[in-house]
Write an enzyme that holds these catalytic residues in place. Structure first.
Site, mmCIF file in Angstrom:
data_model
loop_
_atom_site.group_PDB
_atom_site.id
_atom_site.type_symbol
_atom_site.label_atom_id
_atom_site.label_comp_id
_atom_site.label_asym_id
_atom_site.label_seq_id
_atom_site.Cartn_x
_atom_site.Cartn_y
_atom_site.Cartn_z
ATOM 1 N N CYS A 20 54.795 64.796 86.024
ATOM 2 C CA CYS A 20 55.400 64.261 87.384
ATOM 3 C C CYS A 20 56.904 64.901 87.208
ATOM 4 C CB CYS A 20 55.548 62.704 86.905
ATOM 5 S SG CYS A 20 56.975 62.365 85.728
ATOM 6 N N CYS A 23 59.425 65.319 84.633
ATOM 7 C CA CYS A 23 59.340 66.262 83.743
ATOM 8 C C CYS A 23 60.159 67.498 84.180
ATOM 9 C CB CYS A 23 58.036 66.601 83.339
ATOM 10 S SG CYS A 23 56.873 65.237 82.697
ATOM 11 N N ASP A 438 69.643 89.944 118.699
ATOM 12 C CA ASP A 438 70.204 91.250 118.892
ATOM 13 C C ASP A 438 69.152 91.901 120.173
ATOM 14 O OD1 ASP A 438 71.392 93.889 118.356
ATOM 15 O OD2 ASP A 438 69.704 94.455 117.641
ATOM 16 N N ASP A 640 73.414 94.833 111.911
ATOM 17 C CA ASP A 640 73.265 93.418 112.061
ATOM 18 C C ASP A 640 73.343 92.790 110.812
ATOM 19 O OD1 ASP A 640 72.641 93.266 114.809
ATOM 20 O OD2 ASP A 640 70.363 94.023 114.404
#
Length: 743
Positions: A20, A23, A438, A640
């Site tokens: 679970c 853990c 862009d 960019d």
């Protein structure tokens, strides 16, 4: 390489034994306490941990030993990667065998339950099945052989001052088993007939069987979510005959080297990125880009790994192999996305972390309230209701709510040519409020062509030849257009040297002893060059959508080269879809005002930033973030990269450079603006799916626990409900696989 890169290592570890989210949280917490570990992220759904650490102070074996001391199995993922699908099959087979043995031994005990209820009391039950010693004989191996992993995990959890689902299962089943054991032994001195003793062996065995069944269904469902990763892994295992140094060799795809030559027959998978040397064929790139229509390719065209040759014989040369190939990068991105944790999962982990102790307290409260208040002195009934409370509570569903959705979504995105570097970027994309696009290569095709050359005191061909000799060193689409125009005119380009790039402005170099500068008007003016030209003529060219490059030779203005680009086919539709997603769409470009406004008007964008340098784009992103905006930036050029790195989510188009790809959070395999709206739609649907999972898990527990406290549920029914809650969360996540992203 920087000093930080030299001392920092990263390893992915496959972990077994987690049951679970507690853990996973325990492993993260323990590794986080190690001074030399910078970050540890554990994903329950794929049972994997990603750990960043200081290589000079700690090694991988020490990290693995720490995990093993917590009671879990640990191996370096790369060591298991080749046989990952086999490892999953082994897990399923082992769990299935445990379930079958448990179910076989539990069935007779389940049969005895028919005698507990008046409405089933007429059904025949074998006398042997009612014998307490026979029931003890069946229940003991279920409890201590089949159920031993629960005890093992619970022991290590308590030893490390933690609690998980195993602790609840062990406490619940042990209470039922040992109480029944006590009644069985006590029956030796009792006058009551053996078969009338109210035993609860069926409760302990049934809980273990049902929990195992739930885990088996859950594991199979989780395996389905990894089908994209398994497909990519299988591609890497295939062998191919190649020609190296004029010798034919057959070897695995991972061992193919750059420069190796191979023949690709119709119907074959292409295992590396390459370039076609001979032949023509239709190429199916649907596995990589999501594009269902095959693309015709021939001499000189690039082909990507993971695609399929449809109908022609091709001779190709390898240009990217191994970990650098497209398919390997896809595999890496998908796995990184699945291991990472979005913020919403960390919130769920905090809830799950305090869940088990609260449930144990509620279980004790239930026992005491029933034993001392509701039914005083009824030990068996009080114990039964306390067990039901302990078993029905399910922290697993809370822990699985986010990672299973992220796992399915990242696989679905990859099928459509969209690669998220981390799961957190799926959440961040859903939270975006403004998107910067862009212009060149994003809104437009990024394949401009030279439409006009205006020369001053030199011939047009000489101007084009000198400019192309410098531009050949640039990756910018406009530079490629200049070079292509020179080659189309069959001009022989002279050698050039002393190349200097001015990001956002242009480029310069020495050609045949003369300094050549090509770029913006501002660049030439900054270099002290006077531009003598009719400015109205320049303005008219820009109003026609043409970008104007100014050229100087030997510090004298030599003329202009006009370049124009065309809109991508889907740009207008894609931008309208982004607006429908309530995103503010902004175009940002290094191009001139007139050209920018013309393109913006054509695609319906009202907000424009033109003449933007790389630094300006980054500053613009940061300014919007200061104003409270969650920024998405889309680009494809090297200029960019600063903005892509600064944005909340950076998206690199398929035509982008390696630097752009590295700076971005999301990589598109195609250069199609429609994929951005697909990614945004997927992120929205994924976050909705996660919220559904979390809501279901929390509502389930809020409703189920009071029912158990009130004594309205048998322990075995509680165990069934708990198992089904986890299965329901995984099943809901799997619905994302059926999501249609095309608009």
């Amino acid at each position: 390489m920087s000093l930080v890169e030299e001392i920092e290592g990263q390893v992915t570890i496959q972990i077994s034994g987690m049951t679970c989210s507690n853990c996973a949280a325990r492993i993260e917490k323990s590794l986080g306490k190690i001074e030399s570990v910078h970050e540890a992220k554990v994903n329950l759904a794929i049972e994997r941990a990603s750990v960043r650490y200081n290589k000079r102070k700690i090694n991988i074996n020490q990290i693995i030993n720490k995990i093993e001391k917590l009671g879990f199995g640990a191996n370096i993922y790369k060591d298991l990667q080749k046989n990952q699908s086999d490892y999953r099959k082994l897990q399923v087979r082992s769990l299935r065998n445990r379930f079958l043995v448990s179910a076989l031994l539990t069935l007779p005990l389940l049969w005895t339950m028919l005698s507990h209820f008046s409405f089933t009391s007429t059904i025949w039950v074998p006398e042997l099945f009612l014998n307490p010693w026979f029931q003890l004989t069946l229940a003991t191996p279920v409890q201590f052989i089949v159920g031993m992993p629960f005890y093992f995990n619970a022991f290590h959890a308590v030893k490390n001052r933690s609690a998980n689902m195993d602790v609840l299962v062990v406490l619940g089943t042990s209470s039922a088993y040992f109480y029944s054991h006590y009644l069985t032994v006590n029956s030796l001195s009792s006058s009551i007939a053996n078969h009338h003793i109210p035993l609860y062996f069926e409760t302990s065995s049934m809980i273990i069987t049902v929990v195992l069944l739930g885990k088996l269904i859950e594991l199979k469902a989780r395996s389905k979510t990894l089908k994209v990763v398994h497909r990519l892994q299988d591609m890497g295992k295939k062998e191919k005959t190649i020609i190296r140094d004029n010798i034919s060799i057959t070897l695995p795809a991972k061992n193919i080297q750059v420069g190796d030559i191979m023949m690709i027959h119709p119907g074959e998978n292409i295992l590396i990125d390459g370039e076609i040397l001979e032949g023509n064929s239709a190429i199916d790139e649907s596995m990589i880009t999501g594009e269902s229509i095959p693309i015709e390719k021939g001499l000189g065209d690039k082909i990507i790994s993971g695609s399929i040759n449809i109908n022609g014989l091709l001779k190709i040369v390898a240009i990217k192999t191994g970990e650098q190939s497209t398919i390997a990068r896809m595999h890496e991105f998908i796995e990184e996305a699945q291991v990472s944790k979005p913020p919403i999962q960390r919130a769920a982990d905090r809830i799950a972390g305090i869940f088990v102790p609260i449930i144990v307290c509620l279980s004790l409260f239930t026992f005491f309230i029933w034993y001392f208040v509701i039914n005083p002195g009824e030990l068996a009934l009080s114990l039964e209701h306390a067990i039901a409370v302990m078993v029905i509570a399910c922290p697993c569903a809370i822990g699985l709510a986010t990672p299973t959705s992220i796992m399915v979504a990242s696989g679905k995105a990859a099928e459509n040519g969209i690669l998220f570097k981390e799961g957190s970027h799926i959440e961040a994309l859903d939270q975006g409020t403004i998107i910067f696009l862009d212009k060149t290569g994003t809104i437009t095709e990024g394949k401009p062509s030279v439409t006009k050359v205006v020369s001053m005191n030199v011939s047009e061909l000489h101007l084009l030849r000198m400019a192309a000799a410098v531009e050949i060193y640039s990756e910018h689409p406009m530079a490629k257009a200049v070079v292509k125009a020179a080659k189309n005119r069959k001009l022989i380009l002279p050698d050039s040297h002393s190349i200097i790039t001015f990001p956002g402005y242009g480029i310069s170099g020495i050609v045949e002893g003369s300094k050549v500068i090509i770029g913006t008007k501002q660049l030439l003016e900054n270099e002290g060059i006077s531009i003598y030209i009719n400015h109205r003529e320049v303005q008219q060219l820009q109003e026609q959508g043409k970008s104007v490059l100014f050229v100087s030779i030997q510090q004298k203005f030599a003329g202009m080269i006009c370049v124009s680009d065309t809109l991508k086919q889907n740009s207008i539709t894609a931008i309208n879809l982004l607006k429908q997603l309530r995103l503010k769409v902004v175009m940002v470009t290094g191009d001139q005002d007139y050209t920018s406004k013309l393109i913006a008007k054509e695609v319906g964008i009202k907000h424009i930033y033109s003449n933007a340098l790389p630094k300006d784009k980054g500053d613009l992103v940061r300014q919007c973030q200061k104003n409270g905006e969650n920024v998405i930036f889309v680009g494809d050029g090297m200029n960019d990269a600063p903005a892509l790195a600064a944005a909340n989510v950076g998206i690199a188009m398929g035509t982008g450079t390696d630097l752009t790809s590295a700076a971005a959070d999301v990589n598109l395999m195609k250069s199609d603006l429609m994929d951005i709206s697909k990614a945004a739609k997927l992120s929205t649907k994924t976050m909705r799916n996660i919220k559904q999972n979390l809501s279901f898990a929390l509502i389930y527990n809020c409703i189920a626990i009071p029912f158990a406290i009130l004594g309205m549920l048998e322990p075995w029914m509680a165990g069934t409900a708990m198992a089904l809650s986890s299965v329901s969360v995984v099943s809901n996540s799997l619905r994302l696989q059926k999501l249609k992203l095309s608009n």
